[in-house]
Design a protein around this motif. Structure first.
Motif, PDB file in Angstrom:
ATOM      1  N   ILE A 246      50.678  39.129  48.794  1.00  0.00           N
ATOM      2  CA  ILE A 246      51.235  39.139  47.439  1.00  0.00           C
ATOM      3  C   ILE A 246      52.646  39.706  47.500  1.00  0.00           C
ATOM      4  O   ILE A 246      52.876  40.766  48.085  1.00  0.00           O
ATOM      5  CB  ILE A 246      50.345  39.959  46.487  1.00  0.00           C
ATOM      6  CG1 ILE A 246      48.938  39.357  46.429  1.00  0.00           C
ATOM      7  CG2 ILE A 246      50.958  40.018  45.090  1.00  0.00           C
ATOM      8  CD1 ILE A 246      47.962  40.173  45.602  1.00  0.00           C
ATOM      9  N   SER A 247      53.608  39.013  46.880  1.00  0.00           N
ATOM     10  CA  SER A 247      55.017  39.405  46.999  1.00  0.00           C
ATOM     11  C   SER A 247      55.373  40.616  46.148  1.00  0.00           C
ATOM     12  O   SER A 247      56.062  41.531  46.605  1.00  0.00           O
ATOM     13  CB  SER A 247      55.918  38.223  46.598  1.00  0.00           C
ATOM     14  OG  SER A 247      55.594  37.780  45.281  1.00  0.00           O
ATOM     15  N   SER A 248      54.885  40.674  44.913  1.00  0.00           N
ATOM     16  CA  SER A 248      55.272  41.764  44.015  1.00  0.00           C
ATOM     17  C   SER A 248      54.433  43.012  44.233  1.00  0.00           C
ATOM     18  O   SER A 248      53.234  42.930  44.539  1.00  0.00           O
ATOM     19  CB  SER A 248      55.154  41.319  42.559  1.00  0.00           C
ATOM     20  OG  SER A 248      53.807  41.056  42.231  1.00  0.00           O
ATOM     21  N   ALA A 249      55.082  44.171  44.063  1.00  0.00           N
ATOM     22  CA  ALA A 249      54.365  45.449  44.198  1.00  0.00           C
ATOM     23  C   ALA A 249      53.338  45.615  43.088  1.00  0.00           C
ATOM     24  O   ALA A 249      52.252  46.151  43.296  1.00  0.00           O
ATOM     25  CB  ALA A 249      55.347  46.608  44.179  1.00  0.00           C
ATOM     26  N   GLY A 250      53.689  45.136  41.884  1.00  0.00           N
ATOM     27  CA  GLY A 250      52.745  45.215  40.764  1.00  0.00           C
ATOM     28  C   GLY A 250      51.510  44.390  41.003  1.00  0.00           C
ATOM     29  O   GLY A 250      50.401  44.797  40.663  1.00  0.00           O
ATOM     30  N   GLY A 251      51.684  43.213  41.606  1.00  0.00           N
ATOM     31  CA  GLY A 251      50.537  42.360  41.912  1.00  0.00           C
ATOM     32  C   GLY A 251      49.632  42.982  42.958  1.00  0.00           C
ATOM     33  O   GLY A 251      48.407  42.893  42.866  1.00  0.00           O
ATOM     34  N   LYS A 252      50.245  43.628  43.962  1.00  0.00           N
ATOM     35  CA  LYS A 252      49.457  44.307  44.990  1.00  0.00           C
ATOM     36  C   LYS A 252      48.646  45.455  44.385  1.00  0.00           C
ATOM     37  O   LYS A 252      47.473  45.632  44.708  1.00  0.00           O
ATOM     38  CB  LYS A 252      50.367  44.837  46.082  1.00  0.00           C
ATOM     39  CG  LYS A 252      51.015  43.765  46.942  1.00  0.00           C
ATOM     40  CD  LYS A 252      51.893  44.391  48.023  1.00  0.00           C
ATOM     41  CE  LYS A 252      52.525  43.314  48.898  1.00  0.00           C
ATOM     42  NZ  LYS A 252      53.401  43.890  49.940  1.00  0.00           N
ATOM     43  N   TYR A 253      49.283  46.226  43.502  1.00  0.00           N
ATOM     44  CA  TYR A 253      48.587  47.359  42.886  1.00  0.00           C
ATOM     45  C   TYR A 253      47.431  46.878  42.010  1.00  0.00           C
ATOM     46  O   TYR A 253      46.338  47.455  42.034  1.00  0.00           O
ATOM     47  CB  TYR A 253      49.564  48.179  42.051  1.00  0.00           C
ATOM     48  CG  TYR A 253      48.907  49.302  41.283  1.00  0.00           C
ATOM     49  CD1 TYR A 253      48.554  50.490  41.919  1.00  0.00           C
ATOM     50  CD2 TYR A 253      48.604  49.158  39.931  1.00  0.00           C
ATOM     51  CE1 TYR A 253      47.934  51.514  41.229  1.00  0.00           C
ATOM     52  CE2 TYR A 253      47.981  50.183  39.222  1.00  0.00           C
ATOM     53  CZ  TYR A 253      47.649  51.357  39.877  1.00  0.00           C
ATOM     54  OH  TYR A 253      47.031  52.362  39.179  1.00  0.00           O
ATOM     55  N   LYS A 254      47.670  45.818  41.247  1.00  0.00           N
ATOM     56  CA  LYS A 254      46.621  45.298  40.366  1.00  0.00           C
ATOM     57  C   LYS A 254      45.433  44.786  41.170  1.00  0.00           C
ATOM     58  O   LYS A 254      44.272  45.019  40.813  1.00  0.00           O
ATOM     59  CB  LYS A 254      47.180  44.173  39.494  1.00  0.00           C
ATOM     60  CG  LYS A 254      46.178  43.620  38.495  1.00  0.00           C
ATOM     61  CD  LYS A 254      46.816  42.542  37.631  1.00  0.00           C
ATOM     62  CE  LYS A 254      45.789  41.981  36.642  1.00  0.00           C
ATOM     63  NZ  LYS A 254      46.390  40.924  35.787  1.00  0.00           N
TER      64      LYS A 254
END
Length: 324
Positions: A246-254
């Motif tokens: 997953i490219s975005s940090a927010g997507g990884k956290y979610k």
């Protein structure tokens, strides 16, 4: 669930009533040595374990009620979580209430029938805990690694079949272990260095051949212990691999937040269970093993509701609605 558990209990009672322990005319009695025989420590132990049991029962019951009453939580993940909470309540209830009664009555004796029954349900709900954690890992694997197919694969029918498979496997395992114990002959010196009838220690007290019991115990431990753990590890390897893509940090956290609580519970359950297993291999029939067993029999089921409620916004909201 309650009717299924009742059916298990009735079937077990029938086996016990028709199968005598060896050639004895009277059923033997076991002595649960517990943690300490010092009288001044008994009130402290009673208060400590009563508090932990009440917290475990109340916390897991609130999780079940929150999931049941909130329609937003009627998803596979929370369906399995509610069943895990139910299994935790039953798992703790097989050992702690009896120990509290023994402390209160100042009586360490447990009858043969009571010991076998306790052993049966302890194996049943302990193994059920294990398999439910495995199914929950599979659910997170499908949700993160195959999100487009998640709702199709994890439909209500599939979830029901997975739960049924967990119950059947655990019941067969506990029934097998119980029947293997019923064939044994017990002599004297029936002291168990534990606060409940742990199957391995009960088998060690037999004066008849226990080769088949040891073989069955090792085979079932391998099948229902190692195989599920391997499945969990494989699932999380795939989950971590997908999250890293997953490219975005927010997507990884979610993505990680959806499985963080489950990963914490798995680590706690298997970490404490493995610690007790390795410790008992070094120190056999010792009260040290009984003290270590408290971690996975009492402490882990007590902490599970806190782990899921503190790290999960949906559970927090459902609990607020439950009290408003």
């Amino acid at each position: 669930m309650a009717q299924l558990a009742k059916a298990f209990f009735l079937s077990l009672s029938c086996f016990i009533s028709y199968m005598e322990p060896g050639n004895h005319t009277e059923s033997p009695e076991f002595i649960l040595l517990g943690f300490s025989e010092e009288a001044e420590l008994q009130p402290l132990l009673f208060g400590l374990f009563l508090s932990m049991y009440l917290v475990t029962f109340t916390g897991n019951l609130l999780i079940i009620l929150a999931i049941t009453t909130d329609s937003h939580l009627h998803t596979p993940m929370y369906f399995f979580l509610s069943n895990l909470s139910f299994a935790d309540i039953c798992f703790t209830s097989t050992t702690v209430p009896r120990m509290l009664l023994n402390i209160q009555m100042q009586n360490q004796v447990i009858t043969y029938e009571e010991c076998v029954t306790q052993m049966h349900f302890f194996i049943l709900f302990g193994c059920l805990d294990n398999l439910l954690l495995t199914v929950m890992a599979y659910d997170r694997f499908m949700a993160i690694c195959h999100p487009l197919h998640y709702t199709v694969i994890m439909n209500p029918r599939s979830c029901g079949l997975l739960l049924l498979a967990c119950w059947l496997l655990t019941f067969l395992d506990s029934l097998l272990q119980t029947l293997m114990v019923l064939r044994l002959t017990f002599c004297t010196e029936l002291e168990i260095s534990h606060f409940f009838c742990e199957v391995n220690q009960v088998v060690q007290l037999a004066c008849s051949d226990t080769f088949l019991n040891d073989l069955a115990l090792h085979l079932t431990t391998g099948l229902l212990g190692v195989v599920p753990l391997t499945g969990i590890l494989f699932s999380y390897m795939k989950i971590v691999s997908s999250i890293l893509k997953i490219s975005s940090a927010g997507g990884k956290y979610k993505a990680f937040s959806t499985c963080g609580s489950h990963l914490s519970v798995v680590s706690l359950f298997y970490g404490t269970g493995l610690g007790v297993f390795l410790g008992s291999a070094v120190i056999e029939n010792s009260r040290a093993s009984a003290i270590a067993s408290v971690m996975y029999t009492v402490v882990t089921p007590m902490l599970n509701p806190f782990i899921y409620s503190l790290r999960n916004k949906d559970i927090k909201q459902a609990l607020r609605k439950l009290f408003t």
